[in-house]
Design an enzyme around this catalytic site. Structure first.
Site, PDB file in Angstrom:
ATOM      1  N   ILE A 189     -54.401 -54.889   9.861  1.00  0.00           N
ATOM      2  CA  ILE A 189     -54.124 -53.887  10.892  1.00  0.00           C
ATOM      3  C   ILE A 189     -53.455 -54.485  12.120  1.00  0.00           C
ATOM      4  O   ILE A 189     -53.049 -53.769  13.011  1.00  0.00           O
ATOM      5  CB  ILE A 189     -55.398 -53.125  11.318  1.00  0.00           C
ATOM      6  CG1 ILE A 189     -56.514 -54.094  11.720  1.00  0.00           C
ATOM      7  CG2 ILE A 189     -55.853 -52.172  10.246  1.00  0.00           C
ATOM      8  CD1 ILE A 189     -57.743 -53.398  12.282  1.00  0.00           C
ATOM      9  N   GLY A 190     -53.354 -55.788  12.170  1.00  0.00           N
ATOM     10  CA  GLY A 190     -52.701 -56.365  13.337  1.00  0.00           C
ATOM     11  C   GLY A 190     -52.752 -57.875  13.289  1.00  0.00           C
ATOM     12  O   GLY A 190     -53.247 -58.459  12.332  1.00  0.00           O
ATOM     13  N   GLY A 202     -53.777 -61.319  15.511  1.00  0.00           N
ATOM     14  CA  GLY A 202     -54.429 -61.895  16.684  1.00  0.00           C
ATOM     15  C   GLY A 202     -53.909 -63.297  16.901  1.00  0.00           C
ATOM     16  O   GLY A 202     -53.063 -63.776  16.141  1.00  0.00           O
ATOM     17  N   PHE A 220     -55.385 -66.076  16.432  1.00  0.00           N
ATOM     18  CA  PHE A 220     -55.820 -67.057  15.442  1.00  0.00           C
ATOM     19  C   PHE A 220     -55.462 -66.681  14.012  1.00  0.00           C
ATOM     20  O   PHE A 220     -55.580 -67.502  13.113  1.00  0.00           O
ATOM     21  CB  PHE A 220     -57.340 -67.245  15.530  1.00  0.00           C
ATOM     22  CG  PHE A 220     -57.772 -67.871  16.821  1.00  0.00           C
ATOM     23  CD1 PHE A 220     -57.697 -69.236  16.997  1.00  0.00           C
ATOM     24  CD2 PHE A 220     -58.236 -67.094  17.863  1.00  0.00           C
ATOM     25  CE1 PHE A 220     -58.082 -69.826  18.185  1.00  0.00           C
ATOM     26  CE2 PHE A 220     -58.629 -67.677  19.057  1.00  0.00           C
ATOM     27  CZ  PHE A 220     -58.545 -69.046  19.221  1.00  0.00           C
ATOM     28  N   GLU A 259     -54.715 -63.012  11.129  1.00  0.00           N
ATOM     29  CA  GLU A 259     -54.609 -61.566  10.987  1.00  0.00           C
ATOM     30  C   GLU A 259     -55.910 -60.853  11.338  1.00  0.00           C
ATOM     31  O   GLU A 259     -56.986 -61.416  11.214  1.00  0.00           O
ATOM     32  CB  GLU A 259     -54.301 -61.230   9.540  1.00  0.00           C
ATOM     33  CG  GLU A 259     -52.852 -61.462   9.206  1.00  0.00           C
ATOM     34  CD  GLU A 259     -52.680 -61.761   7.743  1.00  0.00           C
ATOM     35  OE1 GLU A 259     -53.677 -61.695   7.002  1.00  0.00           O
ATOM     36  OE2 GLU A 259     -51.555 -62.067   7.358  1.00  0.00           O
ATOM     37  N   VAL A 260     -55.750 -59.608  11.751  1.00  0.00           N
ATOM     38  CA  VAL A 260     -56.911 -58.729  11.906  1.00  0.00           C
ATOM     39  C   VAL A 260     -56.820 -57.708  10.774  1.00  0.00           C
ATOM     40  O   VAL A 260     -55.762 -57.108  10.557  1.00  0.00           O
ATOM     41  CB  VAL A 260     -56.890 -58.004  13.269  1.00  0.00           C
ATOM     42  CG1 VAL A 260     -58.149 -57.163  13.439  1.00  0.00           C
ATOM     43  CG2 VAL A 260     -56.752 -58.997  14.414  1.00  0.00           C
ATOM     44  N   LYS A 312     -61.583 -60.308  11.788  1.00  0.00           N
ATOM     45  CA  LYS A 312     -60.612 -61.230  12.387  1.00  0.00           C
ATOM     46  C   LYS A 312     -60.663 -62.507  11.570  1.00  0.00           C
ATOM     47  O   LYS A 312     -61.751 -63.048  11.354  1.00  0.00           O
ATOM     48  CB  LYS A 312     -60.985 -61.544  13.827  1.00  0.00           C
ATOM     49  CG  LYS A 312     -60.915 -60.350  14.741  1.00  0.00           C
ATOM     50  CD  LYS A 312     -61.179 -60.796  16.153  1.00  0.00           C
ATOM     51  CE  LYS A 312     -60.992 -59.619  17.090  1.00  0.00           C
ATOM     52  NZ  LYS A 312     -61.006 -59.996  18.481  1.00  0.00           N
ATOM     53  N   ASP A 363     -60.614 -60.551  31.665  1.00  0.00           N
ATOM     54  CA  ASP A 363     -59.399 -60.010  31.055  1.00  0.00           C
ATOM     55  C   ASP A 363     -59.594 -58.535  30.731  1.00  0.00           C
ATOM     56  O   ASP A 363     -59.193 -58.063  29.677  1.00  0.00           O
ATOM     57  CB  ASP A 363     -59.065 -60.815  29.792  1.00  0.00           C
ATOM     58  CG  ASP A 363     -57.616 -60.605  29.348  1.00  0.00           C
ATOM     59  OD1 ASP A 363     -56.846 -59.999  30.118  1.00  0.00           O
ATOM     60  OD2 ASP A 363     -57.268 -61.034  28.233  1.00  0.00           O
TER      61      ASP A 363
HETATM   62  O1  ACK Z   1     -53.961 -51.111  18.623  1.00  0.00           O
HETATM   63  P1  ACK Z   1     -54.500 -51.647  17.366  1.00  0.00           P
HETATM   64  O2  ACK Z   1     -54.456 -50.815  16.148  1.00  0.00           O
HETATM   65  O3  ACK Z   1     -56.017 -52.133  17.637  1.00  0.00           O
HETATM   66  O4  ACK Z   1     -53.925 -53.100  17.079  1.00  0.00           O
HETATM   67  C1  ACK Z   1     -54.764 -54.133  17.471  1.00  0.00           C
HETATM   68  C2  ACK Z   1     -54.843 -55.187  16.372  1.00  0.00           C
HETATM   69  O5  ACK Z   1     -56.091 -55.054  15.736  1.00  0.00           O
HETATM   70  C3  ACK Z   1     -54.735 -56.621  16.898  1.00  0.00           C
HETATM   71  O6  ACK Z   1     -55.777 -56.884  17.792  1.00  0.00           O
HETATM   72  C4  ACK Z   1     -56.715 -53.879  16.184  1.00  0.00           C
HETATM   73  N1  ACK Z   1     -58.149 -54.132  16.250  1.00  0.00           N
HETATM   74  C5  ACK Z   1     -58.776 -55.216  16.758  1.00  0.00           C
HETATM   75  N2  ACK Z   1     -60.104 -55.060  16.647  1.00  0.00           N
HETATM   76  C6  ACK Z   1     -60.317 -53.864  16.036  1.00  0.00           C
HETATM   77  C7  ACK Z   1     -61.482 -53.136  15.658  1.00  0.00           C
HETATM   78  N3  ACK Z   1     -62.703 -53.620  15.887  1.00  0.00           N
HETATM   79  N4  ACK Z   1     -61.324 -51.949  15.055  1.00  0.00           N
HETATM   80  C8  ACK Z   1     -60.078 -51.457  14.843  1.00  0.00           C
HETATM   81  N5  ACK Z   1     -58.950 -52.089  15.199  1.00  0.00           N
HETATM   82  C9  ACK Z   1     -59.073 -53.277  15.780  1.00  0.00           C
HETATM   83  C10 ACK Z   1     -56.155 -53.544  17.538  1.00  0.00           C
END
Ligand code: ACK
Length: 860
Positions: free
Chosen positions: A503-504, A506, A508, A510-511, A529, A622
């Site tokens: 989904i994204g 980070g 370090f 991928e998330v 993460k 932050d």
């Molecule tokens: O805006 P987003 O979809 O929400 O894109 C970023 C991406 O991962 C990189 O940080 C998403 N993200 C991070 N933690 C979570 C979480 N706990 N649940 C859903 N999306 C997350 C974040």
């Protein structure tokens, strides 16, 4: 258009392919290399995506669409496909430029794009207006790999491939829409795959003989058939898979026994782990490591846990209890093998079965645990921290809180009654929910603490016990940071984690999103993460630092840590899943769609989380809308704890003169100037988050440079009220932005102020005076030299389409527009609320800049 050679371009090639039933033949339906004319694709706004013809590496022409507006914030560019007849799956191929390779775009550049679809029985008439809200989101698409200019310079297209299922499609066809929010992406093709083909997946660890298939020796079958997409875009259905049994790991397609000194407690595709400290295994194929002499592990401790010296604690007694608290004490050990540092008391509701637990520390062998629920049985266990490390936990002790005292009116209930009479049913529901939510953040509600204290005195006058409020323990104070992770984060067996999609990205790795499947528990949607391979020990520590911080918190408005995977690769941090992702981008795509009360609800949630953190003694450093996550019920939670010390992860963070990295626009002046971070500097940042929320994700101080922001703040300027912002909220923001840290409200004050607004929503009706609300005592604007024309200005904010509206209404100079209000903007025929917002924001920014120039002269 961007300078050639500095960015990657977006190439878009549509090639539709249909898989014939039962065969692997593919029929090319449409190939843009052979199409000469225009494709039936639309862009919104018109100047967002560009249609361009490129040559591929074999010098064949490709019709392309390009977008790469990474220099400007708040991008929202849409590209809509032509109508596509219904099929089962869509396959996307694209390249994605990584933001790190474009140094001057920090903060604006993104590495994802969003894919949407709209179903219809037939192609829509060409006159149909494009409305993003008609489209359903399929996914946020992130690259597995991102490429820099160097990668692209060799003219070899290196591609990421992503497969997404669109639908279910119930109508005859659909459109795909691609939303760019500020990325440099190169989509190369989109393919349709039509059929599901069944394959039996041979997943390694399988032997075949005479058509019969079986797992290799020391492997076992897992019959969890799972649908996944193969590299060619077809659906593959593995019929089962083999994994190495306990005590065995996979090496070269075989399951080999763990060596002495290693163990593996679960069947799965993980490696054998080294025995935890003070334990060993002498034989091969160990499933557990036994504790060394004089060391023990509690019965319920996982096998990954270190063995510790004998428990120093005898019986834990309940001294007294009220409806919200329980006082405990235990014997001090007579001859501890090392000096006692303190005791740790862990507790959880018995009915919750350790789903989530809280902990508190005390230096004396007694504690009063507060913030508990009436008539509820809690399970407690205690361990001692000595200079030589932790002892094992004591056995569990169960004690109950007292029943609720009907004579003592609960403040919350009184509040609810008042609300009901003031604001009617819906407000009552909202507030009741708030109170419930607030009540779940243990150990910090001051109002409750006060009445609690009264009762405690009644029961136990004269005794001044340890307060029971949890305090934050800085993982950096541990000599061995892994110990902090072990202490505050649960180790999860990786076979319980099912990763579904990226989904994204980070700092370090991928998330991903996925599910946590703990045995005997309901599946929990989680975000995972990951720590990408090739990391250094320091990177691993920095990565896991976030988990050891997050694991200390237990509050509905703080992102919950489910656990970590540290004993196998990849190293992972597993947290609760937040359906709507980061708050800033969420708001940007929902411009103007919420009521003020809903926005205040979001702000209240953030204030609850921050109150909890500041009461724990934790300074976030932050706090920004990008670091708040929002779930499907619009509950906002504070996240991103790893970087509270070093802000490397935050693209907004800039280096200061003292060498620190700080997100200037969000940070209080004393923190920028002297590195003086505190809860009061977090309050400043909270004011900026308020502004971001009320302006639907606008960039604070717009396109002003960091240096100009610092100077303007120093001179006393503050952000004006966003359009449609109630004046009371803007006043609260200004209060948070007091120059003197001591004069700012604390988070408890912020929270009670917001509560008052919610209780009397009439106070939210008076809106700040849009464009006129600069907060300095300024005066008429002087005659400015005209640096740019109205046309240039509109181009710079991507509103070129309104040039004629301004000119026809007689606005020909920049200073003529600087006093325009939103009514003026509407009067000249700008109807879209998002466009009004963007123009008004820019006018406010211009006023700020013009004023700055007036004071300081114009510097080229
Ligand atoms: O805006 P987003 O979809 O929400 O894109 C970023 C991406 O991962 C990189 O940080 C998403 N993200 C991070 N933690 C979570 C979480 N706990 N649940 C859903 N999306 C997350 C974040």
């Amino acid at each position: 258009m961007w300078p050639k050679g500095n960015y990657c371009v977006l190439l878009f090639l549509l090639r539709s392919v249909l898989s014939e039933p039962g065969t692997t033949n593919q029929v090319v339906l449409l190939d843009t290399t052979t199409v000469l004319g225009e494709l039936d694709w639309k862009t919104y706004p018109v100047n967002g995506w560009d249609a361009i013809t490129e040559m591929d590496e074999q010098n064949r022409p490709i019709h392309t669409f390009q977008v790469c507006h990474v220099m400007e914030p708040n991008q929202n560019n849409w590209l809509r496909s032509g109508w596509i007849r219904r099929q089962a799956a869509q396959r996307l191929r694209f390249t994605l430029r990584d933001c790190n390779s474009i140094p001057w775009v920090s903060g604006t550049c993104k590495e994802t794009f969003n894919l949407f679809y709209l179903q219809s029985e037939e192609p829509l008439p060409s006159t149909t207006r494009f409305r993003p809200t008609d489209y359903a989101k399929v996914d946020t698409i992130a690259a597995d790999e991102s490429f820099t200019q160097t990668d692209l310079g060799d003219r070899v297209l290196r591609l990421n491939t992503e497969v997404r299922e669109v639908g279910p499609i119930t109508r005859k066809g659909f459109y795909l829409a691609f939303q760019d929010v500020g990325a440099c992406i190169a989509l190369v093709s989109v393919k349709k795959s039509g059929r599901v083909s069944r394959h039996s997946a041979s997943h390694g660890l399988v032997v075949s003989s005479g058509g019969e298939r079986a797992c290799v020796e020391n492997a076992e079958e897992r019959d969890t058939p799972k649908l996944y997409c193969g590299a060619d875009g077809d659906w593959l259905v593995p019929l089962g898979r083999c994994v190495c049994s306990i005590g065995h790991e996979e090496i070269d397609g075989h399951c080999q026994a763990c060596k002495p000194g290693f163990f593996k407690a679960f069947a799965g595709n993980t490696k054998c782990s080294k025995c935890p400290p003070h334990s060993s295994s002498h034989d091969q194929a160990a499933t557990v490591c036994h504790c060394d002499k004089s060391f023990y592990r509690a019965l319920k401790d996982p096998s990954t846990m270190a063995c510790t010296s004998p428990a120093l604690v005898g019986v834990v007694r309940k001294d007294w209890a009220t409806e919200n608290s329980i006082a405990l004490s235990w014997e001090q050990v007579e001859q501890p093998p090392a000096d006692i540092v303190d005791y740790e008391v862990k507790y959880y509701e018995r009915e919750q079965e350790q789903l989530s637990y809280s902990s508190t520390r005390t230096r004396t062998p007694s504690v009063v645990v507060t913030g508990l629920r009436p008539s509820t049985v809690y399970v407690f266990h205690v361990r001692t921290r000595t200079t030589a490390g932790f002892t094992a936990y004591s056995p569990n002790f169960e004690f109950s809180t007292a029943a609720e005292d009907p004579d003592v009116a609960d403040q919350g209930q009184v509040l609810v009654v008042v609300t009901a009479s003031v604001g009617g049913f819906s407000l009552l529901v909202i507030l009741t929910l708030f109170l419930l939510i607030t009540g779940r953040c243990q150990g910090y509600i001051k109002a409750r603490m006060k009445s609690e204290e009264k009762r405690r005195t009644r029961f136990h006058s004269g005794h001044v016990p340890f307060s029971g409020i949890k305090t934050y323990v800085d993982p950096d104070t541990y000599e061995d940071p892994t110990q902090a992770v072990e202490e505050f984060a649960k180790e999860i067996d990786p076979s319980y984690i099912c990763i579904e999609r990226v989904i994204g990205a980070g700092e370090f790795g991928e998330v991903c999103s996925g599910r946590l499947r703990l045995p005997g528990r309901m599946d929990v949607p989680v975000a995972i993460k990951t720590l990408k391979g090739g990391y250094s020990e320091q990177q691993r520590r920095d990565f896991l630092r976030e988990a050891s911080i997050m694991g200390q918190f237990s509050c509905t408005n703080i992102i919950r840590l489910e656990g970590v995977v540290t004993n196998s690769r990849p190293v992972m941090i597993v947290v609760e899943y937040m359906e709507n992702g980061a708050l800033d981008s969420f708001l940007r795509t929902r411009d103007g769609q919420f009521t003020v009360l809903q926005l205040v609800g979001m702000l209240r949630g953030i204030a609850v989380g921050m109150t909890y953190l500041s009461d724990m003694g934790y300074v976030h450093r932050d706090l920004a809308a990008r670091n708040i996550l929002i779930d499907k019920s619009l509950v906002c939670k504070v996240s991103d704890f790893g970087m509270s010390r070093v802000l490397e992860d935050d693209s907004e963070a800039a280096y200061t003169a003292t060498g620190g990295k700080i997100p200037i626009r969000w940070t209080a002046p004393e923190a920028i100037a002297y590195g003086k971070f505190s809860s009061a500097s977090d309050v400043w940042s909270y004011g900026i988050v308020m502004w971001e929320v009320m302006s639907y994700g606008e960039r604070p101080y717009w396109e002003m440079s960091n240096q100009d922001v610092i100077l303007s703040i120093e001179e006393g300027y503050r952000l004006p009220a966003p359009m449609g912002c109630p004046v009371t909220l803007h006043q609260l923001m200004l209060h948070c932005w007091q120059k003197e840290a001591g004069q700012r409200p604390n988070f408890t004050d912020v929270l009670s102020f917001l509560d008052k607004l919610i209780i009397s929503p009439g106070s939210l009706l008076t809106l700040a005076n849009d464009a006129q609300s600069l907060t300095d005592s300024s005066e008429d604007l002087p005659d400015y030299p005209l640096f740019i024309s109205i046309g240039d200005w509109l181009d710079s904010i991507k509103m070129s389409q309104y040039k004629n509206n301004f000119l026809a209404a007689g606005y020909t100079t920049l200073d003529s527009i600087s006093t325009m209000s939103v009514d003026d903007i509407r009067r000249i025929g700008i109807c879209l609320i998002g466009h009004q917002r963007r123009i008004i924001s820019s006018i406010q920014s211009l006023r700020l800049q013009l004023h700055h120039i007036q004071q300081n002269g114009f510097q080229v």
